[in-house]
Design a protein around this motif. Structure first.
Motif, PDB file in Angstrom:
ATOM      1  N   GLY A   1       0.766  -1.230   0.000  1.00  0.00           N
ATOM      2  CA  GLY A   1       0.000   0.000   0.000  1.00  0.00           C
ATOM      3  C   GLY A   1       0.798   1.280   0.000  1.00  0.00           C
ATOM      4  O   GLY A   1       0.227   2.368   0.137  1.00  0.00           O
ATOM      5  N   PHE A   2       2.105   1.178  -0.177  1.00  0.00           N
ATOM      6  CA  PHE A   2       2.957   2.366  -0.245  1.00  0.00           C
ATOM      7  C   PHE A   2       3.173   2.760  -1.699  1.00  0.00           C
ATOM      8  O   PHE A   2       3.295   1.898  -2.582  1.00  0.00           O
ATOM      9  CB  PHE A   2       4.321   2.098   0.380  1.00  0.00           C
ATOM     10  CG  PHE A   2       4.309   1.959   1.878  1.00  0.00           C
ATOM     11  CD1 PHE A   2       4.594   3.044   2.697  1.00  0.00           C
ATOM     12  CD2 PHE A   2       4.036   0.735   2.473  1.00  0.00           C
ATOM     13  CE1 PHE A   2       4.596   2.915   4.070  1.00  0.00           C
ATOM     14  CE2 PHE A   2       4.037   0.586   3.861  1.00  0.00           C
ATOM     15  CZ  PHE A   2       4.320   1.686   4.653  1.00  0.00           C
ATOM     16  N   ASN A   3       3.268   4.032  -1.967  1.00  0.00           N
ATOM     17  CA  ASN A   3       3.855   4.521  -3.204  1.00  0.00           C
ATOM     18  C   ASN A   3       5.372   4.554  -3.024  1.00  0.00           C
ATOM     19  O   ASN A   3       5.869   4.554  -1.891  1.00  0.00           O
ATOM     20  CB  ASN A   3       3.326   5.915  -3.545  1.00  0.00           C
ATOM     21  CG  ASN A   3       1.834   5.901  -3.827  1.00  0.00           C
ATOM     22  OD1 ASN A   3       1.322   5.009  -4.487  1.00  0.00           O
ATOM     23  ND2 ASN A   3       1.125   6.904  -3.308  1.00  0.00           N
ATOM     24  N   THR A   4       6.103   4.592  -4.118  1.00  0.00           N
ATOM     25  CA  THR A   4       7.560   4.513  -4.008  1.00  0.00           C
ATOM     26  C   THR A   4       8.254   5.521  -4.912  1.00  0.00           C
ATOM     27  O   THR A   4       7.722   5.929  -5.937  1.00  0.00           O
ATOM     28  CB  THR A   4       8.070   3.096  -4.372  1.00  0.00           C
ATOM     29  OG1 THR A   4       7.727   2.800  -5.726  1.00  0.00           O
ATOM     30  CG2 THR A   4       7.498   2.047  -3.444  1.00  0.00           C
ATOM     31  N   LEU A   5       9.448   5.890  -4.494  1.00  0.00           N
ATOM     32  CA  LEU A   5      10.339   6.719  -5.307  1.00  0.00           C
ATOM     33  C   LEU A   5      11.674   6.001  -5.400  1.00  0.00           C
ATOM     34  O   LEU A   5      12.309   5.724  -4.385  1.00  0.00           O
ATOM     35  CB  LEU A   5      10.499   8.111  -4.695  1.00  0.00           C
ATOM     36  CG  LEU A   5      11.241   9.140  -5.573  1.00  0.00           C
ATOM     37  CD1 LEU A   5      10.775  10.553  -5.235  1.00  0.00           C
ATOM     38  CD2 LEU A   5      12.758   9.060  -5.405  1.00  0.00           C
ATOM     39  N   LEU A   6      12.092   5.681  -6.626  1.00  0.00           N
ATOM     40  CA  LEU A   6      13.364   5.009  -6.892  1.00  0.00           C
ATOM     41  C   LEU A   6      14.277   6.006  -7.597  1.00  0.00           C
ATOM     42  O   LEU A   6      13.843   6.683  -8.532  1.00  0.00           O
ATOM     43  CB  LEU A   6      13.175   3.794  -7.799  1.00  0.00           C
ATOM     44  CG  LEU A   6      12.225   2.670  -7.416  1.00  0.00           C
ATOM     45  CD1 LEU A   6      10.772   3.083  -7.542  1.00  0.00           C
ATOM     46  CD2 LEU A   6      12.468   1.453  -8.309  1.00  0.00           C
ATOM     47  N   TYR A   7      15.520   6.095  -7.177  1.00  0.00           N
ATOM     48  CA  TYR A   7      16.414   7.064  -7.807  1.00  0.00           C
ATOM     49  C   TYR A   7      17.791   6.469  -8.026  1.00  0.00           C
ATOM     50  O   TYR A   7      18.183   5.494  -7.364  1.00  0.00           O
ATOM     51  CB  TYR A   7      16.500   8.344  -6.967  1.00  0.00           C
ATOM     52  CG  TYR A   7      17.322   8.231  -5.705  1.00  0.00           C
ATOM     53  CD1 TYR A   7      18.642   8.698  -5.662  1.00  0.00           C
ATOM     54  CD2 TYR A   7      16.799   7.664  -4.554  1.00  0.00           C
ATOM     55  CE1 TYR A   7      19.407   8.600  -4.506  1.00  0.00           C
ATOM     56  CE2 TYR A   7      17.546   7.574  -3.390  1.00  0.00           C
ATOM     57  CZ  TYR A   7      18.851   8.036  -3.366  1.00  0.00           C
ATOM     58  OH  TYR A   7      19.615   7.934  -2.216  1.00  0.00           O
ATOM     59  N   ASP A   8      18.518   7.050  -8.969  1.00  0.00           N
ATOM     60  CA  ASP A   8      19.911   6.673  -9.228  1.00  0.00           C
ATOM     61  C   ASP A   8      20.839   7.560  -8.417  1.00  0.00           C
ATOM     62  O   ASP A   8      20.706   8.791  -8.426  1.00  0.00           O
ATOM     63  CB  ASP A   8      20.256   6.862 -10.715  1.00  0.00           C
ATOM     64  CG  ASP A   8      19.633   5.803 -11.608  1.00  0.00           C
ATOM     65  OD1 ASP A   8      19.514   4.650 -11.168  1.00  0.00           O
ATOM     66  OD2 ASP A   8      19.256   6.147 -12.749  1.00  0.00           O
ATOM     67  N   HIS A   9      21.796   6.948  -7.729  1.00  0.00           N
ATOM     68  CA  HIS A   9      22.831   7.722  -7.047  1.00  0.00           C
ATOM     69  C   HIS A   9      23.675   8.506  -8.062  1.00  0.00           C
ATOM     70  O   HIS A   9      23.695   8.188  -9.261  1.00  0.00           O
ATOM     71  CB  HIS A   9      23.777   6.805  -6.263  1.00  0.00           C
ATOM     72  CG  HIS A   9      23.187   6.275  -5.005  1.00  0.00           C
ATOM     73  ND1 HIS A   9      22.801   7.082  -3.961  1.00  0.00           N
ATOM     74  CD2 HIS A   9      22.914   5.005  -4.616  1.00  0.00           C
ATOM     75  CE1 HIS A   9      22.320   6.331  -2.985  1.00  0.00           C
ATOM     76  NE2 HIS A   9      22.379   5.071  -3.357  1.00  0.00           N
ATOM     77  N   ARG A  10      24.391   9.498  -7.573  1.00  0.00           N
ATOM     78  CA  ARG A  10      25.333  10.237  -8.404  1.00  0.00           C
ATOM     79  C   ARG A  10      26.289   9.259  -9.103  1.00  0.00           C
ATOM     80  O   ARG A  10      26.711   8.251  -8.534  1.00  0.00           O
ATOM     81  CB  ARG A  10      26.119  11.254  -7.574  1.00  0.00           C
ATOM     82  CG  ARG A  10      26.916  10.632  -6.454  1.00  0.00           C
ATOM     83  CD  ARG A  10      27.568  11.672  -5.542  1.00  0.00           C
ATOM     84  NE  ARG A  10      28.893  12.048  -6.019  1.00  0.00           N
ATOM     85  CZ  ARG A  10      29.344  13.292  -6.032  1.00  0.00           C
ATOM     86  NH1 ARG A  10      28.577  14.286  -5.614  1.00  0.00           N
ATOM     87  NH2 ARG A  10      30.570  13.561  -6.448  1.00  0.00           N
TER      88      ARG A  10
END
Length: 306
Positions: A108-117
């Motif tokens: 039930g969570f939304n998510t944010l995925l990101y690339d490190h520097r």
């Protein structure tokens, strides 16, 4: 006298060359090929492109305080203010984070995925194993809170370097999430490098670390001693679930045990029986999910207003 000076010069030049090689290995660590990561995750059944792309998702560019953009995916199938940020490990990309995103999406969570520097689609010239990355993580947290409002229920999940980055962010900059999951972090980067040097090269690491640290200060403006999650773990008040594989021979599980012991307040520890480094989820999926559910029930859901 001339001979002695010549020998001294050769020794100094030799150690300088070794120090430059050492710092190059850290700053410009060879990354996995992005197609390799994509194919690995698809073949293992951890990433289904059609399924993932069918989710409500948008690509966002988040400004780093260091002048480049952090590339992220914001995945929002749920009408909720519950979000989890996923912080991947060194040499990986946000594709490797999809399996963890799915775990939280299913809850039930939304998510944010990101690339490190210097990884994936994000900018940045060097890898610093959490030193500069922690400021980027703060930028990601700030962006999400500004975008969605300050009353988020926010978690952060980190794997390996991503877990160390998360702990440095929470212990040094701000305890800005409501809960954290630290999967196979190192407790102290200098100790981690010393262990790898002794294991792989069978030499005492003291002199190399001394020279390498001095060059790192000159070249990338930080010291190995500044990348030490265990030195700041007591500053983190919110709950942490620590995870590690018992058979991890790259970052030893004793590092997670030490972090767990030093953490004050709400915490849980799960040591997976199968898998090596960063394989706890892949090799122990059912137990991993069970422990995450226990952690969320005990420390997250119970704190929500009824």
């Amino acid at each position: 006298m001339k001979k002695a000076i010549r020998v001294l010069f050769i020794l100094l030049f030799g150690w300088l060359a070794i120090g430059l090689y050492f710092t190059n290995r850290l700053m410009y660590m060879k990354k996995k090929d992005e197609d390799f990561i994509l194919n690995r995750e698809k073949e293992a059944g951890r990433f289904n492109p059609d399924e993932f792309e069918s989710l409500p998702r948008r690509i966002v560019d988040i400004p780093s305080p260091f002048g480049y953009n952090i590339k992220a995916w914001l995945v929002e199938p749920h009408k909720t203010n519950h979000y989890v940020i996923i912080s991947h490990g060194v040499t990986e990309t946000k594709i490797n984070s999809v399996k963890y995103a799915k775990l939280f999406l299913d809850r039930g969570f939304n998510t944010l995925l990101y690339d490190h520097r210097r990884h994936g689609e994000s900018g940045g010239k060097t890898t610093s194993f959490g030193h500069y990355e922690k400021f980027d993580l703060k930028a990601v947290v700030d962006w999400l809170k500004n975008e969605k409002g300050p009353d988020l229920l926010l978690g952060i999940h980190g794997e390996s370097m991503g877990a160390a980055t998360m702990l440095l962010y929470a212990g040094l900059l701000e305890d800005g999430a409501d809960f954290y999951i630290a999967d196979c972090p190192f407790s102290d980067f200098k100790e981690q490098i010393a262990y790898v040097i002794k294991r792989d090269f069978k030499v005492h690491p003291r002199l190399l670390l001394l020279i390498g640290d001095a060059l790192l200060r000159l070249r990338d403006k930080y010291s190995l001693r500044e990348v030490s999650p265990i030195s700041v773990i007591q500053n983190i008040q919110h709950p942490i679930l620590f995870i590690h594989s018992r058979k991890d021979d790259f970052i030893l599980p004793s590092m997670t045990n030490d972090l767990y012991e030093q953490k004050k307040g709400p915490k849980m520890l799960y040591i997976a029986e199968k898998g090596k480094h960063a394989q706890s989820f892949n090799e122990n999926k059912a137990d991993y999910e069970r422990v995450v559910d226990e952690f969320l029930k005990k420390y997250v859901y119970s704190a929500l207003p009824s």
